[in-house]
Design a protein around this motif. Sequence first.
Motif, PDB file in Angstrom:
ATOM      1  N   SER A 193       0.821  -1.216   0.000  1.00 56.31           N
ATOM      2  CA  SER A 193       0.000   0.000   0.000  1.00 56.31           C
ATOM      3  C   SER A 193       0.850   1.260   0.000  1.00 56.31           C
ATOM      4  O   SER A 193       0.372   2.333  -0.394  1.00 56.31           O
ATOM      5  CB  SER A 193      -0.925   0.000   1.220  1.00 56.31           C
ATOM      6  OG  SER A 193      -0.178  -0.071   2.420  1.00 56.31           O
ATOM      7  N   ALA A 194       2.122   1.159   0.427  1.00 53.16           N
ATOM      8  CA  ALA A 194       2.986   2.344   0.423  1.00 53.16           C
ATOM      9  C   ALA A 194       3.208   2.859  -0.995  1.00 53.16           C
ATOM     10  O   ALA A 194       3.369   4.069  -1.201  1.00 53.16           O
ATOM     11  CB  ALA A 194       4.325   2.016   1.083  1.00 53.16           C
ATOM     12  N   ASP A 232       0.194   4.987  -1.831  1.00 58.55           N
ATOM     13  CA  ASP A 232       0.254   6.258  -1.099  1.00 58.55           C
ATOM     14  C   ASP A 232       1.271   7.200  -1.739  1.00 58.55           C
ATOM     15  O   ASP A 232       1.024   8.406  -1.871  1.00 58.55           O
ATOM     16  CB  ASP A 232       0.614   6.006   0.365  1.00 58.55           C
ATOM     17  CG  ASP A 232      -0.461   5.209   1.090  1.00 58.55           C
ATOM     18  OD1 ASP A 232      -1.628   5.254   0.636  1.00 58.55           O
ATOM     19  OD2 ASP A 232      -0.135   4.548   2.093  1.00 58.55           O
ATOM     20  N   ARG A 266      -0.185   8.612  -4.952  1.00 55.75           N
ATOM     21  CA  ARG A 266      -1.187   9.648  -4.691  1.00 55.75           C
ATOM     22  C   ARG A 266      -0.518  10.947  -4.268  1.00 55.75           C
ATOM     23  O   ARG A 266      -0.940  12.038  -4.677  1.00 55.75           O
ATOM     24  CB  ARG A 266      -2.151   9.165  -3.598  1.00 55.75           C
ATOM     25  CG  ARG A 266      -3.058   8.018  -4.029  1.00 55.75           C
ATOM     26  CD  ARG A 266      -4.156   7.819  -3.005  1.00 55.75           C
ATOM     27  NE  ARG A 266      -4.962   6.640  -3.281  1.00 55.75           N
ATOM     28  CZ  ARG A 266      -4.826   5.480  -2.668  1.00 55.75           C
ATOM     29  NH1 ARG A 266      -3.898   5.335  -1.721  1.00 55.75           N
ATOM     30  NH2 ARG A 266      -5.600   4.458  -2.973  1.00 55.75           N
ATOM     31  N   MET A 267       0.511  10.846  -3.440  1.00 63.08           N
ATOM     32  CA  MET A 267       1.215  12.057  -2.995  1.00 63.08           C
ATOM     33  C   MET A 267       1.898  12.764  -4.160  1.00 63.08           C
ATOM     34  O   MET A 267       2.034  13.997  -4.161  1.00 63.08           O
ATOM     35  CB  MET A 267       2.242  11.696  -1.925  1.00 63.08           C
ATOM     36  CG  MET A 267       1.621  11.231  -0.608  1.00 63.08           C
ATOM     37  SD  MET A 267       2.862  10.853   0.633  1.00 63.08           S
ATOM     38  CE  MET A 267       3.630  12.470   0.853  1.00 63.08           C
TER      39      MET A 267
END
Length: 320
Positions: free
Chosen positions: A211-212, A215, A218-219
């Motif tokens: 999931s990192a 993330d 998205r960032m």
Amino acid sequence: MVRPAGSGWTDGAETKQRARHGDTGTHSRPVSRTLRPERLAPYVLVAPAVLIIVALRLWPLLLGVNFSFTGDGEDNGTAVGWANYLELFEDPLFRGALRNVGLLVLLLPVAVAIPGLLATFIYLRVPGHRVFRSVYFFPAVLSPVIVGAIFNLMLAFDGPLNTVLGTIGIGPIDWLGDPDVAMFTVVGVQIWATFGMALVVFLAGFATLDSALLDAARMDGASLPQIIWHVIIPSLSRTIQFVFVTTMIGMLTSMFGLLYVMTSGGPEGSTYLPEYYIWIQQGQMNRPALASAASTVLFLIMLVVGLLQISVLRRAGRED
């Protein structure tokens, strides 16, 4: 006092110390004997499955290949060489079945992309994702005969689908009676009825996704298509390979029920597949040797297509 390395005194002292602790320096043989059963354990555990595969899969396959070189009818049991295979490729119905296999290969990315995208939306927790998971899997528990009967009613020339299309100005379509449309219709129904299993496989693949990475994407301001193309697809490359191969095998070997109920191979033989052709030759024409030849060709098609898919997807994964 400095003891020289490798001296006899040192070796003697170490020997006495090992003796006091019950270590005689000869323990390697008992250890190797105890490790030998542990090394054989995996082979013993796998042996029953291998024997079952050989007895119920490989041996019948070899018998079928051998039987395909014999004759039917008056020549039953007589070796006829390649005669059955020559007859196959002269039969327009079998050639049409092979063309339909090519159509399945072309439509395969669509059959894989649909459950993949739906699994992505469920993984990203769109509103109602728990309900969607159950709804999407529901068609997979239905019998192909039931699915075919339902869609026969829906896709009839005067059925509800054509009624809805008529309200928006689109003329009625002969979904199951038009040779140019019927095969696409049956394949569409097959995709709808079976994508639930592929959805479950994709969800299992998402469980291994870091999931990192999402993330971080998205960032960085990545859009959903960019996340899917640059993060999800490379991370799930092995899952995608598995779904590609199993979906293709399912299309080639699990559409008999739909074909039998929806079109019976028609119209004009346009919805024949090798599986349906095999059943016609064996069950209606009483030509088991010719059916065995068609089965051998089907096996070779699945083998070649599966290996090509795996090689192409592996190459694409290395490039990513």
